[in-house]
Every structure is written in C-alpha cells, then in structure tokens.
Design an enzyme around this catalytic site. Structure first.
Site, PDB file in Angstrom:
ATOM      1  N   ASP A 112       0.359  -1.379  -0.388  1.00  0.00           N
ATOM      2  CA  ASP A 112      -0.178  -0.849  -1.670  1.00  0.00           C
ATOM      3  C   ASP A 112      -1.176  -0.325  -1.835  1.00  0.00           C
ATOM      4  O   ASP A 112      -1.769   0.707  -2.408  1.00  0.00           O
ATOM      5  CB  ASP A 112      -0.789  -2.630  -2.282  1.00  0.00           C
ATOM      6  N   ALA A 113      -2.201  -0.049  -0.661  1.00  0.00           N
ATOM      7  CA  ALA A 113      -3.710   0.667  -0.518  1.00  0.00           C
ATOM      8  C   ALA A 113      -3.162   2.229   0.135  1.00  0.00           C
ATOM      9  O   ALA A 113      -3.371   3.193  -0.698  1.00  0.00           O
ATOM     10  CB  ALA A 113      -4.309   0.550   1.097  1.00  0.00           C
ATOM     11  N   VAL A 114      -2.036   2.441   0.408  1.00  0.00           N
ATOM     12  CA  VAL A 114      -1.029   3.710   0.159  1.00  0.00           C
ATOM     13  C   VAL A 114      -0.810   4.243  -0.625  1.00  0.00           C
ATOM     14  O   VAL A 114      -1.365   5.290  -0.850  1.00  0.00           O
ATOM     15  CB  VAL A 114       0.048   3.708   1.803  1.00  0.00           C
ATOM     16  N   THR A 115      -0.524   3.495  -1.422  1.00  0.00           N
ATOM     17  CA  THR A 115       0.436   3.828  -2.760  1.00  0.00           C
ATOM     18  C   THR A 115      -1.234   4.294  -4.013  1.00  0.00           C
ATOM     19  O   THR A 115      -1.304   5.437  -4.681  1.00  0.00           O
ATOM     20  CB  THR A 115       0.986   2.718  -3.612  1.00  0.00           C
ATOM     21  N   ASP A 148       4.662   4.049   1.551  1.00  0.00           N
ATOM     22  CA  ASP A 148       4.481   3.045   1.450  1.00  0.00           C
ATOM     23  C   ASP A 148       5.713   2.113   0.949  1.00  0.00           C
ATOM     24  O   ASP A 148       5.735   1.030   1.362  1.00  0.00           O
ATOM     25  CB  ASP A 148       3.993   2.761  -0.250  1.00  0.00           C
ATOM     26  N   GLY A 149       7.068   2.691   0.816  1.00  0.00           N
ATOM     27  CA  GLY A 149       7.992   1.974   0.760  1.00  0.00           C
ATOM     28  C   GLY A 149       8.655   2.377   2.348  1.00  0.00           C
ATOM     29  O   GLY A 149       9.131   1.163   2.619  1.00  0.00           O
ATOM     30  N   ASP A 204       3.134   6.798  -9.945  1.00  0.00           N
ATOM     31  CA  ASP A 204       3.933   7.918 -10.187  1.00  0.00           C
ATOM     32  C   ASP A 204       4.260   8.221 -10.971  1.00  0.00           C
ATOM     33  O   ASP A 204       3.731   9.832 -11.332  1.00  0.00           O
ATOM     34  CB  ASP A 204       5.508   7.422  -9.695  1.00  0.00           C
ATOM     35  N   ASP A 213       4.071   1.469  -7.727  1.00  0.00           N
ATOM     36  CA  ASP A 213       4.776   2.667  -7.071  1.00  0.00           C
ATOM     37  C   ASP A 213       5.345   3.092  -8.449  1.00  0.00           C
ATOM     38  O   ASP A 213       5.034   4.673  -8.835  1.00  0.00           O
ATOM     39  CB  ASP A 213       5.745   2.344  -5.822  1.00  0.00           C
ATOM     40  N   ASP A 225       3.990   8.233  -1.294  1.00  0.00           N
ATOM     41  CA  ASP A 225       5.330   7.845  -1.895  1.00  0.00           C
ATOM     42  C   ASP A 225       6.415   7.589  -1.262  1.00  0.00           C
ATOM     43  O   ASP A 225       7.136   6.007  -1.537  1.00  0.00           O
ATOM     44  CB  ASP A 225       6.162   8.755  -3.555  1.00  0.00           C
TER      45      ASP A 225
END
Length: 226
Positions: A29-32, A69-70, A91, A87, A66
């Site tokens: 979530d932080a990366v997102t 994170d996944g 987006d 996400d 994008d």
C-alpha cells in the site's frame, strides 16, 4: 493489448526489486501511495509549464509502482480486495493528473483550446472506459473484450510521445513538439473505439445473460406441478 504481452515481462524484471522492498519492510500500500503521489507531482508540476521531457522522466520513475505493489502482495501472500480497490482508485487519480497537466498547458501558455478539449476528452473517455468494465463486472458480466486502447496503451502513447515532444523546449530540437498533439488525437480516437467495443460487448453479454435466465425460469415453471 500491452497488458497481455508486457505485464509478464515487467513482472519478471521487477520481481527482485519488489523482494528487496519486502525485506526492507515496505508495504504494498505504501508503494501504491508513493507511486501515485510521484506521478501526480510530475504531471501537475512539469506539464503545465511545458516541461514534457522532465515531467515524463519523473512520471516514468514512479509509474512502475503499479506493477511493483501487486508483485509484492503476491510474494507475501497479502493480495486482497482492499489492495485491488486502492490500486484501481489511485490509477484513476494518476491518469487524471497526467491529462490534466497537459490540458493546463494548452489552456494557458500552450494557447490551443482545441488541443485542450482533445486532452480533456482523453481524460474523460479513459475514465469511462475503465468504468464500463468495472460496472459490467459488478452486475455479473465477464466483459470479455480487451479493447483497442486500454490504460497501458493510453499511458505509453501519451508519455512516450510527450517525452519526445519535450525535446523541442529542453534540447532545442525543432518541430518535434508536434508529436504530443499526434499522441492526444490517437489516444482520443482509440479510447472512443474502445468505449464502443466495451459498450457493445456489455450489451451482447447482458442480452445473453437475460435470455439464459429467462430460459431457466421457463424450465423451472415447466417442471413444476400441473
């Protein structure tokens, strides 16, 4: 279309980086959130000033979040409905920022209301294209169509040609700025075609689902007591 062929490649490339972030204790979530913030900053700070080269560099540096994170969520086994929702929602914000930044340029110093309108159409149609698939799936339809220009194509076409168009102001390369208007028209037309494809698909699938449901009801009534 690019999703089908490119995602597997970039997943392999980004897997080691995603694993490193996991070891460092970074959450998907932080990366997102950071990735979206970076894309929005690059688009809304640089694009309205006509700095399309540097804006594209900044956006590209963050846009791969994008996929990261996944990838991280799958590696640690925490893929969830919340993660998918976050996400997808962010987006939409990132896409809106990119086209809003370009529209602000054409509405201001770029001084071209026609291209401003085309850019706003790219923004709106991109959002609606995504909505049609999500709405179709929410009412139980598979929406089995990829479409001519999906999110990956919109971003690649816009950012690649915007980056090259930025060579005109950043590196004094003459006439190359025309690539950005070309990108916008291609994305606008492609998004319209994709929207029509998805609407037609949802209409067909909904008619098939309704017919199947009606046939099932008829069979149930026919099999009941006389």
């Amino acid at each position: 279309m690019l999703n089908k062929y490119a995602r597997a490649f970039f997943t392999r490339v980004l897997t080691p980086f995603a694993a490193l972030l996991i070891r460092l204790g970074v959450s998907p979530d932080a990366v997102t959130l950071v990735g979206t913030a970076g894309v929005m900053a690059g688009a809304l700070v640089f694009f309205p000033q006509g700095e399309f080269f540097w804006g594209t560099i900044v956006i590209t540096a963050f846009v791969f979040s994008d996929m990261v994170d996944g990838n991280m969520a799958r590696q640690i086994g925490t893929s969830s409905r919340w993660g998918a929702f976050l996400d997808s929602t962010l987006d939409r914000l990132a896409d809106a920022a990119i086209f809003s930044g370009i529209a602000l340029w054409y509405a201001g110093e770029g001084d071209n209301l026609m291209l401003c309108a085309v850019t706003l159409f790219c923004l709106a149609s991109g959002q609606v294209v995504s909505y049609t698939k999500a709405r179709g799936e929410s009412i139980g339809l598979p929406v089995r169509v990829n479409g001519l220009v999906e999110r990956a194509e919109r971003l690649v076409i816009t950012l690649v040609l915007a980056g090259f168009a930025g060579f005109e102001t950043t590196f004094d390369v003459p006439h190359i700025g025309v690539l950005l208007p070309i990108a916008l028209w291609v994305v606008a037309v492609g998004s319209l075609v994709t929207l029509v494809q998805r609407v037609v698909t949802v209409r067909r699938e909904s008619a098939e689902a309704d017919a199947a449901a009606e046939a099932e009801r008829a069979r149930a009534q026919g099999g009941g007591p006389a």
